[in-house]
Design a protein around this motif. Structure first.
Motif, PDB file in Angstrom:
ATOM      1  N   SER A 465     -29.691  -5.763  24.682  1.00  0.00           N
ATOM      2  CA  SER A 465     -30.292  -6.086  25.977  1.00  0.00           C
ATOM      3  C   SER A 465     -31.102  -4.911  26.510  1.00  0.00           C
ATOM      4  CB  SER A 465     -29.205  -6.476  26.984  1.00  0.00           C
ATOM      5  OG  SER A 465     -28.484  -7.603  26.546  1.00  0.00           O
ATOM      6  N   LEU A 466     -30.533  -3.711  26.408  1.00  0.00           N
ATOM      7  CA  LEU A 466     -31.255  -2.520  26.869  1.00  0.00           C
ATOM      8  C   LEU A 466     -32.523  -2.308  26.054  1.00  0.00           C
ATOM      9  CD1 LEU A 466     -28.311  -0.001  27.416  1.00  0.00           C
ATOM     10  CD2 LEU A 466     -29.741  -1.046  29.187  1.00  0.00           C
ATOM     11  N   GLN A 467     -32.393  -2.475  24.739  1.00  0.00           N
ATOM     12  CA  GLN A 467     -33.531  -2.253  23.844  1.00  0.00           C
ATOM     13  C   GLN A 467     -34.668  -3.224  24.142  1.00  0.00           C
ATOM     14  OE1 GLN A 467     -32.993  -3.357  19.680  1.00  0.00           O
ATOM     15  NE2 GLN A 467     -33.790  -1.369  19.048  1.00  0.00           N
ATOM     16  N   PRO A 514     -39.889  -0.256  36.901  1.00  0.00           N
ATOM     17  CA  PRO A 514     -38.986  -1.411  37.078  1.00  0.00           C
ATOM     18  C   PRO A 514     -38.089  -1.660  35.864  1.00  0.00           C
ATOM     19  CG  PRO A 514     -41.282  -2.133  36.915  1.00  0.00           C
ATOM     20  CD  PRO A 514     -41.298  -0.654  37.086  1.00  0.00           C
ATOM     21  N   SER A 515     -38.567  -1.343  34.654  1.00  0.00           N
ATOM     22  CA  SER A 515     -37.715  -1.548  33.474  1.00  0.00           C
ATOM     23  C   SER A 515     -36.544  -0.567  33.485  1.00  0.00           C
ATOM     24  CB  SER A 515     -38.527  -1.395  32.187  1.00  0.00           C
ATOM     25  OG  SER A 515     -38.827  -0.048  31.916  1.00  0.00           O
ATOM     26  N   GLN A 516     -36.773   0.652  33.943  1.00  0.00           N
ATOM     27  CA  GLN A 516     -35.688   1.634  34.030  1.00  0.00           C
ATOM     28  C   GLN A 516     -34.659   1.233  35.089  1.00  0.00           C
ATOM     29  OE1 GLN A 516     -37.963   5.216  34.698  1.00  0.00           O
ATOM     30  NE2 GLN A 516     -38.171   5.631  32.492  1.00  0.00           N
ATOM     31  N   LYS A 517     -35.132   0.683  36.211  1.00  0.00           N
ATOM     32  CA  LYS A 517     -34.196   0.199  37.238  1.00  0.00           C
ATOM     33  C   LYS A 517     -33.355  -0.954  36.690  1.00  0.00           C
ATOM     34  CE  LYS A 517     -36.888   1.491  41.336  1.00  0.00           C
ATOM     35  NZ  LYS A 517     -37.656   0.993  42.514  1.00  0.00           N
ATOM     36  N   PHE A 518     -34.008  -1.846  35.904  1.00  0.00           N
ATOM     37  CA  PHE A 518     -33.270  -2.965  35.332  1.00  0.00           C
ATOM     38  C   PHE A 518     -32.251  -2.470  34.313  1.00  0.00           C
ATOM     39  CE2 PHE A 518     -33.030  -6.528  32.172  1.00  0.00           C
ATOM     40  CZ  PHE A 518     -32.240  -7.350  32.961  1.00  0.00           C
ATOM     41  N   ALA A 519     -32.608  -1.444  33.560  1.00  0.00           N
ATOM     42  CA  ALA A 519     -31.673  -0.874  32.595  1.00  0.00           C
ATOM     43  C   ALA A 519     -30.424  -0.363  33.300  1.00  0.00           C
ATOM     44  CB  ALA A 519     -32.349   0.252  31.816  1.00  0.00           C
ATOM     45  N   ASN A 520     -30.587   0.259  34.447  1.00  0.00           N
ATOM     46  CA  ASN A 520     -29.428   0.744  35.218  1.00  0.00           C
ATOM     47  C   ASN A 520     -28.552  -0.424  35.669  1.00  0.00           C
ATOM     48  OD1 ASN A 520     -30.239   3.408  34.971  1.00  0.00           O
ATOM     49  ND2 ASN A 520     -31.473   3.362  36.855  1.00  0.00           N
ATOM     50  N   GLN A 521     -29.190  -1.527  36.050  1.00  0.00           N
ATOM     51  CA  GLN A 521     -28.420  -2.725  36.418  1.00  0.00           C
ATOM     52  C   GLN A 521     -27.597  -3.226  35.229  1.00  0.00           C
ATOM     53  OE1 GLN A 521     -30.480  -6.032  38.202  1.00  0.00           O
ATOM     54  NE2 GLN A 521     -31.831  -4.700  39.396  1.00  0.00           N
ATOM     55  N   LEU A 522     -28.231  -3.278  34.062  1.00  0.00           N
ATOM     56  CA  LEU A 522     -27.528  -3.743  32.871  1.00  0.00           C
ATOM     57  C   LEU A 522     -26.343  -2.846  32.536  1.00  0.00           C
ATOM     58  CD1 LEU A 522     -30.427  -4.836  30.459  1.00  0.00           C
ATOM     59  CD2 LEU A 522     -28.764  -6.314  31.577  1.00  0.00           C
ATOM     60  N   HIS A 523     -26.527  -1.542  32.660  1.00  0.00           N
ATOM     61  CA  HIS A 523     -25.423  -0.605  32.415  1.00  0.00           C
ATOM     62  C   HIS A 523     -24.224  -0.951  33.294  1.00  0.00           C
ATOM     63  CE1 HIS A 523     -26.693   2.260  29.466  1.00  0.00           C
ATOM     64  NE2 HIS A 523     -27.792   2.595  30.114  1.00  0.00           N
ATOM     65  N   ARG A 524     -24.489  -1.192  34.562  1.00  0.00           N
ATOM     66  CA  ARG A 524     -23.395  -1.495  35.504  1.00  0.00           C
ATOM     67  C   ARG A 524     -22.733  -2.829  35.157  1.00  0.00           C
ATOM     68  NH1 ARG A 524     -27.189   0.589  39.234  1.00  0.00           N
ATOM     69  NH2 ARG A 524     -27.807  -1.510  39.890  1.00  0.00           N
ATOM     70  N   TYR A 532     -20.850 -12.188  31.383  1.00  0.00           N
ATOM     71  CA  TYR A 532     -22.061 -12.624  30.694  1.00  0.00           C
ATOM     72  C   TYR A 532     -22.866 -13.644  31.506  1.00  0.00           C
ATOM     73  CZ  TYR A 532     -20.279 -10.178  26.609  1.00  0.00           C
ATOM     74  OH  TYR A 532     -19.828  -9.205  25.753  1.00  0.00           O
ATOM     75  N   GLY A 533     -22.196 -14.411  32.366  1.00  0.00           N
ATOM     76  CA  GLY A 533     -22.921 -15.356  33.212  1.00  0.00           C
ATOM     77  C   GLY A 533     -23.870 -14.630  34.141  1.00  0.00           C
ATOM     78  N   LEU A 534     -23.394 -13.559  34.771  1.00  0.00           N
ATOM     79  CA  LEU A 534     -24.237 -12.778  35.674  1.00  0.00           C
ATOM     80  C   LEU A 534     -25.320 -12.034  34.889  1.00  0.00           C
ATOM     81  CD1 LEU A 534     -24.832 -11.841  38.522  1.00  0.00           C
ATOM     82  CD2 LEU A 534     -23.065 -10.072  38.275  1.00  0.00           C
ATOM     83  N   ILE A 535     -24.933 -11.524  33.717  1.00  0.00           N
ATOM     84  CA  ILE A 535     -25.920 -10.838  32.867  1.00  0.00           C
ATOM     85  C   ILE A 535     -27.044 -11.800  32.489  1.00  0.00           C
ATOM     86  CG2 ILE A 535     -26.265  -9.831  30.574  1.00  0.00           C
ATOM     87  CD1 ILE A 535     -23.435  -8.624  30.843  1.00  0.00           C
ATOM     88  N   GLN A 536     -26.669 -13.031  32.167  1.00  0.00           N
ATOM     89  CA  GLN A 536     -27.673 -14.033  31.819  1.00  0.00           C
ATOM     90  C   GLN A 536     -28.649 -14.262  32.978  1.00  0.00           C
ATOM     91  OE1 GLN A 536     -26.165 -17.972  31.579  1.00  0.00           O
ATOM     92  NE2 GLN A 536     -28.086 -18.870  30.897  1.00  0.00           N
ATOM     93  N   GLN A 537     -28.120 -14.358  34.200  1.00  0.00           N
ATOM     94  CA  GLN A 537     -28.980 -14.570  35.371  1.00  0.00           C
ATOM     95  C   GLN A 537     -29.969 -13.423  35.554  1.00  0.00           C
ATOM     96  OE1 GLN A 537     -26.579 -15.290  38.869  1.00  0.00           O
ATOM     97  NE2 GLN A 537     -25.288 -16.792  37.797  1.00  0.00           N
ATOM     98  N   ARG A 538     -29.478 -12.184  35.408  1.00  0.00           N
ATOM     99  CA  ARG A 538     -30.337 -11.022  35.610  1.00  0.00           C
ATOM    100  C   ARG A 538     -31.398 -10.919  34.507  1.00  0.00           C
ATOM    101  NH1 ARG A 538     -31.461 -10.751  39.511  1.00  0.00           N
ATOM    102  NH2 ARG A 538     -32.368  -8.660  39.282  1.00  0.00           N
ATOM    103  N   ILE A 539     -31.008 -11.231  33.263  1.00  0.00           N
ATOM    104  CA  ILE A 539     -31.983 -11.183  32.163  1.00  0.00           C
ATOM    105  C   ILE A 539     -33.046 -12.256  32.347  1.00  0.00           C
ATOM    106  CG2 ILE A 539     -32.238 -11.702  29.691  1.00  0.00           C
ATOM    107  CD1 ILE A 539     -29.776  -9.991  29.178  1.00  0.00           C
ATOM    108  N   ASP A 540     -32.649 -13.440  32.808  1.00  0.00           N
ATOM    109  CA  ASP A 540     -33.625 -14.497  33.098  1.00  0.00           C
ATOM    110  C   ASP A 540     -34.634 -14.039  34.150  1.00  0.00           C
ATOM    111  OD1 ASP A 540     -33.069 -16.477  31.351  1.00  0.00           O
ATOM    112  OD2 ASP A 540     -31.937 -17.755  32.727  1.00  0.00           O
ATOM    113  N   GLN A 596     -32.339 -15.773  24.729  1.00  0.00           N
ATOM    114  CA  GLN A 596     -31.687 -16.841  23.985  1.00  0.00           C
ATOM    115  C   GLN A 596     -30.296 -16.415  23.522  1.00  0.00           C
ATOM    116  OE1 GLN A 596     -32.872 -19.787  23.695  1.00  0.00           O
ATOM    117  NE2 GLN A 596     -31.816 -20.774  21.977  1.00  0.00           N
ATOM    118  N   LEU A 597     -30.194 -15.167  23.096  1.00  0.00           N
ATOM    119  CA  LEU A 597     -28.940 -14.645  22.561  1.00  0.00           C
ATOM    120  C   LEU A 597     -27.824 -14.676  23.617  1.00  0.00           C
ATOM    121  CD1 LEU A 597     -28.715 -11.525  20.293  1.00  0.00           C
ATOM    122  CD2 LEU A 597     -27.171 -11.720  22.213  1.00  0.00           C
ATOM    123  N   VAL A 598     -28.126 -14.175  24.800  1.00  0.00           N
ATOM    124  CA  VAL A 598     -27.119 -14.153  25.868  1.00  0.00           C
ATOM    125  C   VAL A 598     -26.759 -15.575  26.293  1.00  0.00           C
ATOM    126  CG1 VAL A 598     -26.614 -13.386  28.221  1.00  0.00           C
ATOM    127  CG2 VAL A 598     -27.810 -11.860  26.650  1.00  0.00           C
TER     128      VAL A 598
END
Length: 754
Positions: A465-467, A514-524, A532-540, A596-598
């Motif tokens: 996801s980070l990559q 903005p990509s770096q800010k999103f990466a920090n969100q993913l880390h948290r 994974y449900g919340l992760i899916q929402q944020r990735i969408d 798709q993966l998430v």
């Protein structure tokens, strides 16, 4: 495909939902090759298969390690020294490999896009060569993680054939390595792969025989094992002509001599059959001898499995030549009282390339070797018997000279009932390497596999996801490209595009923060027990934010690419734009894939190629290129009218190549109204081979006989087959002479069997 063993299922899961490197091993007959085929068929990862030797690579459906990584044939010293080289032994190091690095753009692109590297027959892989592979992956991918971030699956049985290192090489390498095996490589001593062993044996069912093989394999041979094996000693045993015994010996010269002498003793005419070799297929990787010499009554062995639904033969099945003619070989199986006509088999020499649209790694056929998949089989070396299965064998292992050879020889047999020993088995010379035996203690239990799978899956999803939203390398590439314009004048084709380069570089710059800010969100989110449900929402949400900007970026690059293609003397500039294209398209496809993966993880669906490859991914670049060509056409650029009309049918992608039966590929080309000669040329095969495909397609009623032969020829053939219904094709050919060809006879006969 359902695998019986838990270990096999775990391997599939580790490949598809983690980035952990794995060593897959197992005793002879445990299904390693079957599992390899399943992994290649189902993984969603961009995959390449390599092996230490040409024959091993050919059998695995891949390429050699040295050709894939462009490694010179030399020992590798894992430092920056400048090693001495003499006429007897050559050395390379990190410094010298970097100094004469000559990998072409296609190979570099394959390595940059690679996600899974499969190394087959790893028992023969040397420690220093693996460290050289690691160095090349890190260098080309500009990534200091182990293997440049690529997952590696090692497959092989370390109890079989060991690596070969010259004494002169080892006298230097011993200063760097504790041993010669792949697991002694510095990269694996620091980061060992997960050790998974397949335990269920499919070749043998006799528990006593299995126990003896296990003891032989593990250097724990008991007196009772020796006594049992030696009860099969028959020093004066001479198999009868149709008994089906093959002799396993340790030296090529002895096996060749036994086969030549046995053939010479047969009466009758000797026939020679020549392999059909098209384009690039070097003799060092010939799967069998280019010239096959046979007589009626010769004992032969099949070297491939029957790919037809009938499964009439397997790799190692024995038979007797029943009849021969110029273009017909009939083999009789005494145990089954059946006969079959042998059909030719096509081996392919491959190289890898990256698909222009999908950035998937694909196989490209660069040469073919077509021959009858049989060989003389009164004798064979233990080395060449690897992977084969015999019902009956005479073993001459009195001169075993490599660890594991005795184990390989005995494990070829299905049961003790088919065993004959030429002399009593001696304990000396059959010991396996103690380093290998010690390394085997590292194999993981099913409990350890379950725990590791859970941990590694989360790591994989986190990292992937980070990559997918990390464009640091892309930014550096764009900045480097932009800066290359400033020393140019506006007179050059490239110099006139300076403002364009600044524009696209600036566009990408706006995405970094903005990509770096999103990466920090993913880390948290990932550190918070992986919701994974919340992760899916944020990735969408991130996907919908970033994709429109990337859409415009992709369009700009493809437009410029098509524009520059139509200029003269701009090859270097075009190559730079193609590199931008590759990296940007790959970035978009990663975003699509991680989304798709998430989603699949949330839905508790398996991560497979079938589930993860969408039409949107497959057609993304093509649709953007269509837009660019449409705009170019509207601006009346020259030489694009026909190209625009043809672009859809010529560049639509079907994604990663699947293993389609060879005659089905011929059928598709036939339906497109290609002639037999055109099909042969396009497929790098001979006309004779394509005619063989036509025979099979007629037999399966996919092609009608009247599509290939006019009515008068069909009527003439009908009369011949009515008069001589029980004759072989060879006998009919003698009768008709030049009136009808071999292929016409085969085509008509195929209508009678369908």
């Amino acid at each position: 495909m359902e695998f019986v063993s838990a270990e096999a299922r775990y391997v599939l899961q580790f490949i598809n939902q983690t980035n952990r490197s794995v060593f897959l091993t197992g005793k002879a007959g445990t299904g390693k090759t079957t599992l390899l085929r399943e992994i290649i068929a189902t993984t969603h990862k961009k995959t390449a298969v390599v092996a230490p030797t040409g024959i091993a690579a050919l059998n695995a459906g891949g390429v050699t390690i040295h050709s894939f990584f462009q490694l010179p044939f030399a020992a590798f010293i894992p430092d920056l020294s400048s090693p001495n080289t003499n006429s007897f032994v050559k050395f390379e190091s990190r410094a010298t490999l970097k100094r004469h690095f000559k990998m072409n753009a296609i190979r570099q692109s394959v390595i940059r896009n690679l996600e899974l590297l499969i190394v087959d027959e790893v028992s023969m892989l040397r420690a220093d060569v693996l460290d050289a592979m690691n160095f090349m992956l890190q260098s080309v991918r500009k990534n200091d993680r182990i293997f440049g971030g690529v997952q590696v699956l090692f497959i092989g049985d370390l109890m079989q054939l060991p690596p070969v290192i010259k004494d002169e090489e080892w006298s230097v390498l011993r200063n760097y390595y504790r041993g010669k095996f792949f697991f002694n490589a510095l990269v694996l001593e620091a980061h060992p792969p997960l050790y998974v062993e397949l335990s269920k044996i499919f070749r043998q069912t006799d528990e006593n025989f299995i126990a003896v093989l296990n003891n032989l394999r593990n250097n724990k041979v008991l007196p009772s094992d020796i006594q049992l094996l030696n009860s099969y000693v028959k020093p004066d045993f001479k198999p009868s002509a149709e008994s089906g015994y093959i002799t396993l010996t340790t030296h090529n010269a002895k096996a060749d001599s036994m086969n030549a002498n046995a053939l010479a003793e047969l009466e009758g005419k000797k026939y020679s059959y020549q392999a059909e070799i098209v384009d690039d297929f070097p003799d060092k990787i010939y799967p069998i001898d280019a010239v096959l010499e046979l007589k009626k009554g010769a004992q032969v062995m099949f070297v491939k499995n029957d790919i037809s639904p009938e499964k009439r033969f397997f790799n190692g099945k024995m038979g007797i030549v029943q009849s021969l003619s110029e273009r017909e070989i009939v083999v009789f199986f005494p145990d089954e009282n059946t006969s079959i006509e042998v059909e030719k088999y096509e081996w392919q020499n491959l190289r890898y390339k990256v698909h222009e649209n999908t950035k998937e790694i694909e196989e490209e056929i660069i040469g073919t070797f077509t021959h009858y998949p049989i060989k003389l089989a009164w004798a064979i070396t233990v080395h060449k018997s690897q992977g084969l299965t015999f019902d009956k064998a005479v073993l001459d292992v009195s001169q075993v000279f490599l660890p594991g050879q005795a184990y390989v020889a005995f494990s070829r047999l299905r049961s003790l009932q088919g065993l004959v020993l030429k002399s009593p088995l001696q304990l000396n010379g059959i010991q396996n390497d103690p380093d290998v035996v010690q390394y085997a203690d590292q194999k993981a239990s099913t409990d350890q596999l379950a725990l590791a799978l859970s941990e590694e899956t989360q790591k994989f999803l986190h990292f992937y996801s980070l990559q997918a939203f990390d464009w640091t390398n892309l930014k550096q590439l764009f900045n480097k490209h932009r800066n290359s314009y400033f020393e140019l004048t506006d007179r050059s084709a490239k110099g006139r595009n300076r403002d364009w380069a600044v524009k696209i570089s600036t566009t990408l710059e706006t995405l970094i923060e903005p990509s770096q800010k999103f990466a920090n969100q993913l880390h948290r989110l990932f550190s918070n027990q992986s919701d994974y449900g919340l992760i899916q929402q944020r990735i969408d949400a991130a996907y919908h934010y970033f994709l429109p900007i990337f859409d415009q970026l992709v369009f700009e690059i493809l437009y410029k690419l098509e524009e520059v293609k139509r200029m003269k003397k701009v090859k270097e500039y075009l190559d730079e734009l193609l590199e931008l294209d590759e990296f940007v398209i790959s970035a978009v496809l990663r975003m699509m894939k991680v989304r798709q993966l998430v989603q699949l993880v949330v839905d508790h669906q398996p991560l497979t190629k079938e589930n993860l490859q969408t039409e949107e991914q497959r057609n993304y670049r093509n649709s953007k290129r269509e837009e660019a060509l449409k705009l170019l056409k509207s601006q009346q650029f020259e030489a694009i009218e026909e190209e625009y009309e043809d672009i859809v049918k010529k560049t639509k992608s079907k994604g990663k190549n699947s293993k389609i039966p060879t005659q089905d590929i011929t059928l598709e080309l036939w339906k497109q109204k290609h002639s037999i000669e055109q099909i042969a040329l396009e497929r790098k095969l001979t006309v004779h081979t394509i005619n063989g495909h036509i025979t099979k397609l007629i037999a399966s009623k996919q092609i009608a006989i009247h599509d290939v032969l006019p009515e008068d020829r069909c009527l003439g053939l009908q009369e011949i087959f009515k008069q001589y219904p029980d004759s072989t094709i060879g006998e009919l050919k003698e009768l008709v002479g030049e009136t009808f060809s071999w292929d016409e006879l085969r085509w008509y006969k195929a209508t009678l069997s369908s």
